[in-house]
Design a protein around this motif. Structure first.
Motif, PDB file in Angstrom:
ATOM      1  N   ILE A 253       0.845  -1.203   0.000  1.00 14.89           N
ATOM      2  CA  ILE A 253       0.000   0.000   0.000  1.00 14.89           C
ATOM      3  C   ILE A 253       0.878   1.251   0.000  1.00 14.89           C
ATOM      4  N   LYS A 254       2.008   1.178   0.688  1.00 14.66           N
ATOM      5  CA  LYS A 254       2.954   2.309   0.693  1.00 14.66           C
ATOM      6  C   LYS A 254       3.444   2.550  -0.740  1.00 14.66           C
ATOM      7  N   ASN A 255       3.830   1.496  -1.429  1.00 14.96           N
ATOM      8  CA  ASN A 255       4.276   1.645  -2.818  1.00 14.96           C
ATOM      9  C   ASN A 255       3.194   2.270  -3.681  1.00 14.96           C
ATOM     10  N   ALA A 256       1.944   1.817  -3.481  1.00 15.52           N
ATOM     11  CA  ALA A 256       0.845   2.321  -4.307  1.00 15.52           C
ATOM     12  C   ALA A 256       0.673   3.826  -4.070  1.00 15.52           C
ATOM     13  N   GLU A 258       2.917   5.899  -2.958  1.00 15.81           N
ATOM     14  CA  GLU A 258       4.105   6.596  -3.464  1.00 15.81           C
ATOM     15  C   GLU A 258       4.081   6.723  -4.990  1.00 15.81           C
ATOM     16  N   ALA A 259       3.435   5.735  -5.651  1.00 15.19           N
ATOM     17  CA  ALA A 259       3.387   5.779  -7.125  1.00 15.19           C
ATOM     18  C   ALA A 259       2.416   6.844  -7.614  1.00 15.19           C
ATOM     19  N   ILE A 260       1.421   7.160  -6.756  1.00 14.98           N
ATOM     20  CA  ILE A 260       0.458   8.210  -7.124  1.00 14.98           C
ATOM     21  C   ILE A 260       1.034   9.526  -6.636  1.00 14.98           C
ATOM     22  N   SER A 282      -4.566  -2.209  -6.707  1.00 17.83           N
ATOM     23  CA  SER A 282      -4.351  -1.487  -7.966  1.00 17.83           C
ATOM     24  C   SER A 282      -4.243   0.001  -7.690  1.00 17.83           C
ATOM     25  N   ASP A 283      -3.289   0.637  -8.368  1.00 14.25           N
ATOM     26  CA  ASP A 283      -3.180   2.087  -8.236  1.00 14.25           C
ATOM     27  C   ASP A 283      -3.169   2.722  -9.616  1.00 14.25           C
ATOM     28  N   THR A 284      -3.499   4.005  -9.657  1.00 15.28           N
ATOM     29  CA  THR A 284      -3.456   4.731 -10.924  1.00 15.28           C
ATOM     30  C   THR A 284      -2.177   5.571 -10.958  1.00 15.28           C
ATOM     31  N   GLY A 287       3.156   3.729 -12.809  1.00 15.81           N
ATOM     32  CA  GLY A 287       3.372   2.477 -13.538  1.00 15.81           C
ATOM     33  C   GLY A 287       4.837   2.060 -13.537  1.00 15.81           C
ATOM     34  N   ILE A 288       5.088   0.858 -14.043  1.00 17.14           N
ATOM     35  CA  ILE A 288       6.454   0.309 -14.044  1.00 17.14           C
ATOM     36  C   ILE A 288       6.803  -0.099 -15.479  1.00 17.14           C
ATOM     37  N   PRO A 289       7.938   0.355 -16.023  1.00 20.27           N
ATOM     38  CA  PRO A 289       8.308  -0.046 -17.383  1.00 20.27           C
ATOM     39  C   PRO A 289       8.441  -1.578 -17.481  1.00 20.27           C
ATOM     40  N   MET A 295      12.509  -7.260 -12.428  1.00 21.37           N
ATOM     41  CA  MET A 295      13.437  -6.922 -11.343  1.00 21.37           C
ATOM     42  C   MET A 295      12.730  -6.831  -9.980  1.00 21.37           C
ATOM     43  N   LEU A 296      11.389  -6.744 -10.038  1.00 19.26           N
ATOM     44  CA  LEU A 296      10.665  -6.522  -8.778  1.00 19.26           C
ATOM     45  C   LEU A 296      10.893  -7.684  -7.817  1.00 19.26           C
ATOM     46  N   GLY A 297      11.117  -7.365  -6.589  1.00 16.70           N
ATOM     47  CA  GLY A 297      11.359  -8.406  -5.578  1.00 16.70           C
ATOM     48  C   GLY A 297      12.839  -8.660  -5.371  1.00 16.70           C
ATOM     49  N   PHE A 300      17.171  -4.608  -2.975  1.00 15.84           N
ATOM     50  CA  PHE A 300      17.814  -3.319  -3.287  1.00 15.84           C
ATOM     51  C   PHE A 300      17.432  -2.748  -4.640  1.00 15.84           C
ATOM     52  N   PHE A 301      16.488  -3.372  -5.363  1.00 15.46           N
ATOM     53  CA  PHE A 301      16.057  -2.739  -6.605  1.00 15.46           C
ATOM     54  C   PHE A 301      15.064  -1.631  -6.243  1.00 15.46           C
ATOM     55  N   SER A 302      15.458  -0.396  -6.527  1.00 13.39           N
ATOM     56  CA  SER A 302      14.598   0.731  -6.199  1.00 13.39           C
ATOM     57  C   SER A 302      14.806   1.856  -7.197  1.00 13.39           C
ATOM     58  N   SER A 303      13.714   2.557  -7.535  1.00 13.29           N
ATOM     59  CA  SER A 303      13.850   3.711  -8.427  1.00 13.29           C
ATOM     60  C   SER A 303      13.697   5.005  -7.622  1.00 13.29           C
ATOM     61  N   LYS A 304      13.592   4.845  -6.289  1.00 11.50           N
ATOM     62  CA  LYS A 304      13.326   6.033  -5.452  1.00 11.50           C
ATOM     63  C   LYS A 304      14.604   6.499  -4.766  1.00 11.50           C
ATOM     64  N   ASN A 305      14.710   7.826  -4.638  1.00 11.81           N
ATOM     65  CA  ASN A 305      15.914   8.372  -3.994  1.00 11.81           C
ATOM     66  C   ASN A 305      16.088   7.855  -2.577  1.00 11.81           C
ATOM     67  N   GLY A 307      14.459   5.136  -1.334  1.00 11.82           N
ATOM     68  CA  GLY A 307      13.963   3.755  -1.195  1.00 11.82           C
ATOM     69  C   GLY A 307      15.100   2.801  -0.870  1.00 11.82           C
ATOM     70  N   THR A 308      14.804   1.787  -0.061  1.00 11.13           N
ATOM     71  CA  THR A 308      15.844   0.784   0.193  1.00 11.13           C
ATOM     72  C   THR A 308      15.720  -0.375  -0.801  1.00 11.13           C
ATOM     73  N   GLY A 309      14.553  -0.501  -1.423  1.00  7.89           N
ATOM     74  CA  GLY A 309      14.367  -1.602  -2.365  1.00  7.89           C
ATOM     75  C   GLY A 309      14.214  -2.936  -1.655  1.00  7.89           C
ATOM     76  N   LEU A 310      13.760  -2.869  -0.407  1.00 13.58           N
ATOM     77  CA  LEU A 310      13.557  -4.129   0.329  1.00 13.58           C
ATOM     78  C   LEU A 310      12.074  -4.422   0.565  1.00 13.58           C
ATOM     79  N   GLY A 311      11.222  -3.431   0.237  1.00 18.11           N
ATOM     80  CA  GLY A 311       9.789  -3.590   0.473  1.00 18.11           C
ATOM     81  C   GLY A 311       9.220  -4.799  -0.264  1.00 18.11           C
ATOM     82  N   LEU A 312       9.425  -4.831  -1.574  1.00 10.25           N
ATOM     83  CA  LEU A 312       8.840  -5.921  -2.351  1.00 10.25           C
ATOM     84  C   LEU A 312       9.543  -7.247  -2.083  1.00 10.25           C
ATOM     85  N   THR A 313      10.814  -7.193  -1.693  1.00  8.03           N
ATOM     86  CA  THR A 313      11.504  -8.447  -1.337  1.00  8.03           C
ATOM     87  C   THR A 313      10.762  -9.085  -0.175  1.00  8.03           C
TER      88      THR A 313
HETATM   89  N1  LIG Z   1       2.778   0.340  -7.156  1.00  7.60           N
HETATM   90  C1  LIG Z   1       3.913   0.661  -7.792  1.00  7.60           C
HETATM   91  N2  LIG Z   1       3.896   1.562  -8.814  1.00  7.60           N
HETATM   92  C2  LIG Z   1       5.017   1.902  -9.464  1.00  7.60           C
HETATM   93  N3  LIG Z   1       6.245   1.398  -9.175  1.00  7.60           N
HETATM   94  C3  LIG Z   1       6.331   0.507  -8.175  1.00  7.60           C
HETATM   95  C4  LIG Z   1       5.193   0.085  -7.433  1.00  7.60           C
HETATM   96  N4  LIG Z   1       5.590  -0.819  -6.518  1.00  7.60           N
HETATM   97  C5  LIG Z   1       6.929  -0.950  -6.678  1.00  7.60           C
HETATM   98  N5  LIG Z   1       7.378  -0.156  -7.659  1.00  7.60           N
HETATM   99  C6  LIG Z   1       8.757  -0.049  -8.149  1.00  7.60           C
HETATM  100  O1  LIG Z   1       9.494  -1.107  -7.587  1.00  7.60           O
HETATM  101  C7  LIG Z   1      10.619  -0.589  -6.859  1.00  7.60           C
HETATM  102  C8  LIG Z   1      10.909  -1.502  -5.692  1.00  7.60           C
HETATM  103  O2  LIG Z   1       9.887  -1.422  -4.717  1.00  7.60           O
HETATM  104  P1  LIG Z   1      10.220  -1.724  -3.201  1.00  7.60           P
HETATM  105  O3  LIG Z   1       8.975  -1.548  -2.415  1.00  7.60           O
HETATM  106  O4  LIG Z   1      10.898  -3.043  -3.133  1.00  7.60           O
HETATM  107  O5  LIG Z   1      11.302  -0.647  -2.833  1.00  7.60           O
HETATM  108  P2  LIG Z   1      11.110   0.929  -2.624  1.00  7.60           P
HETATM  109  O6  LIG Z   1       9.651   1.261  -2.541  1.00  7.60           O
HETATM  110  O7  LIG Z   1      11.886   1.614  -3.682  1.00  7.60           O
HETATM  111  O8  LIG Z   1      11.812   1.161  -1.236  1.00  7.60           O
HETATM  112  P3  LIG Z   1      11.284   0.696   0.216  1.00  7.60           P
HETATM  113  O9  LIG Z   1       9.991  -0.030   0.021  1.00  7.60           O
HETATM  114  O10 LIG Z   1      12.340  -0.187   0.731  1.00  7.60           O
HETATM  115  O11 LIG Z   1      11.118   1.957   0.947  1.00  7.60           O
HETATM  116  C9  LIG Z   1      10.209   0.809  -6.502  1.00  7.60           C
HETATM  117  O12 LIG Z   1      11.348   1.649  -6.283  1.00  7.60           O
HETATM  118  C10 LIG Z   1       9.408   1.240  -7.717  1.00  7.60           C
HETATM  119  O13 LIG Z   1      10.269   1.631  -8.774  1.00  7.60           O
END
Ligand SMILES: Nc1ncnc2c1ncn2[C@@H]1O[C@H](COP(=O)(O)OP(=O)(O)OP(=O)(O)O)[C@@H](O)[C@H]1O
Ligand SMILES: [Mg+2]
Length: 347
Positions: A253-256, A258-260, A282-284, A287-289, A295-297, A300-305, A307-313
C-alpha cells in the motif's frame, strides 16, 4: 488383450489427451479443439472456440510470430518444436504455454496440428526457486554485513550518547537519528533475507481485517487519493504468520501511494475463487516499465531516492513462504496492479 490399430479409438485418445490440441486451418481459424484445449482457454462451450480465429486467443504482439510459424508448418511442412508464448484466456487472463506444431494432412490439404502445454505453474516454480536461491545467498552476505557493521555502529551510538550527556551541539540529534536509520536498514535487511529467523507462530488470519488495519496507517494520504475497497468473502481464513502479512500489505500500500504523485485512485480487492484467496491492489500511479517488472522483488532494486528496495523483497518472501503466487501487471502512466493468490489451508 492386445489392442490392434483398428481397435484403438484415436478420436478418444486425442479428445481426452491432457495436452491441449488444436487443428488450425489455412485461414488461421481453429477447426478442432479437444477438451483440454477448451479448459486451457477457460471457455465453457466449444462454440466459443471452434471456427474462431486463433488471433482471438493470442496477444497482439505475437500475432506475426505465430502467423509465420503457421506458414512454416502449412506451406513448408516444417515442424515447430517448442515455442514459449503467452496465450489469452477468457476474461483477458494470460497463460504461459509451450507450443509445438506439426503438419496435418487431409486429402490434398495441409492444416496445422498445434499441441499446447500450460507451463504457467512450472515457470512460477522456477522463478520462486531462483528468488529463493538469490535470497539464500543474500541472506549469508546480509548476516555477515549486519555482524560487521552493527558492532562499530553500536560503539558510535554509545559514544554519541556520552557526548550528548556532557555537551550540546546542534548536529548531535541529527547524527543520532541518522544512526537509527542505519540500524533500521540493517534490521530490515536481515529480516527479509533471512525470513526463517522469524519463528512467528502460524495462526488463522482474516486478510480483509489486516488490509483494513494497514489502511488506517495511511489516513493522511486519503485526502488526495481516492480509496475503493471491494472486500468480498471476508470470512475466508488463511493460515500464516500475521505480522509478515501486516508488513507485506504495508509495503504494497505504501508503494501504491508513493506511485500516485498527486491525485489518483487506489483499489483494494479481496475475494475467494477456486480454493484461493485473491488480493488485488491497484493504483493509478506512474506504472512500471516492462523491462523493470522482472526486477521486482530483487533486494535493493529501487527507483526512489530514499527507497531501500527491500519492500517488495519482503512481500515476495512472505507470499512464497505461504505457498502463494504474486503477479504484477503495469502500464507506464496508467498504473499498477499487484495480484496475490494464497491457498486456503485447513488447520
Ligand atoms: N505500485 C507501484 N507503482 C510503481 N512502481 C512501483 C510500485 N511498486 C513498486 N514499484 C517499483 O518497484 C521498486 C521496488 O519497490 P520496493 O517496495 O521493493 O522498494 P522501494 O519502494 O523503492 O523502497 P522501500 O519499500 O524499501 O522503501 C520501486 O522503487 C518502484 O520503482
Ligand atoms: Mg516500497
Amino acid at each position: 488383450m492386445k489392442l490392434t490399430n483398428e481397435r484403438i479409438d484415436f478420436h478418444q485418445l486425442v479428445e481426452n489427451s491432457l495436452n491441449s490440441i488444436w487443428l488450425v486451418g489455412e485461414d488461421r481459424t481453429i477447426l478442432y479443439c479437444n477438451k483440454a484445449g477448451l479448459q486451457l482457454l477457460n471457455y465453457q462451450s466449444m462454440e466459443d472456440v471452434i471456427n474462431k480465429s486463433i488471433y482471438l486467443f493470442l496477444p497482439k504482439k505475437i500475432h506475426s510470430l505465430c502467423n509465420s510459424g503457421l506458414t512454416r508448418v502449412m506451406e513448408f511442412k516444417d515442424v515447430i518444436d517448442r515455442l514459449d508464448i503467452t496465450i489469452l484466456k477468457n476474461h483477458g487472463e494470460l497463460a504461459e504455454v509451450e507450443l509445438m506444431a506439426v503438419p496435418y494432412y487431409s486429402g490434398d490439404k495441409v492444416f496445422a496440428q498445434v499441441i499446447i502445454q500450460d507451463i504457467t505453474d512450472k515457470k512460477m516454480a522456477i522463478k520462486r526457486l531462483n528468488d529463493k536461491e538469490k535470497l539464500a545467498s543474500l541472506g549469508q552476505i546480509a548476516a555477515g554485513i549486519v555482524h560487521e557493521v552493527k558492532n562499530p555502529l553500536t560503539a558510535v551510538k554509545g559514544f554519541l550518547q556520552l557526548i550528548k550527556e556532557s555537551q550540546s551541539h546542534p548536529y548531535l540529534d541529527t547524527m543520532e537519528s541518522e544512526l537509527e536509520k542505519a540500524f533500521d536498514t540493517l534490521q530490515k535487511l536481515l529480516q527479509v533475507s533471512k525470513p526463517d529467523l522469524q519463528d512467528e507462530p502460524l495462526v488463522p488470519i482474516s486478510l480483509c481485517q489486516k488490509l483494513n488495519m494497514v489502511l488506517l496507517l495511511f489516513q493522511e494520504k486519503m485526502y488526495s487519493v481516492e480509496v475503493e475497497l471491494d472486500l468480498k468473502d471476508a470470512n475466508r481464513i488463511i493460515i500464516g504468520k500475521k505480522n509478515l502479512f501486516l508488513k507485506a500489505f504495508f509495503n504494497l500500500i505504501k508503494n501504491a501511494f508513493e506511485a500516485i504523485n498527486d491525485q489518483g485512485k487506489l483499489k483494494i480487492e479481496h475475494y475467494y475463487e477456486n480454493g484461493l484467496v485473491h488480493v488485488r491492489i491497484s493504483d493509478t500511479g506512474e506504472g512500471i516499465p516492462a523491462d523493470k517488472i522482472k526486477m521486482l522483488g530483487t533486494p535493493f532494486f529501487s527507483s526512489k531516492n530514499d527507497g531501500t528496495g527491500l519492500g517488495l523483497t519482503q512481500v515476495y518472501t512472505t507470499i512464497h513462504e505461504h505457498g502463494g503466487n504474486i503477479t504484477v501487471s503495469s502500464e507506464v502512466g496508467m498504473g499498477t496492479t499487484i495480484h496475490i493468490q494464497l491457498p486456503v489451508k485447513q488447520i
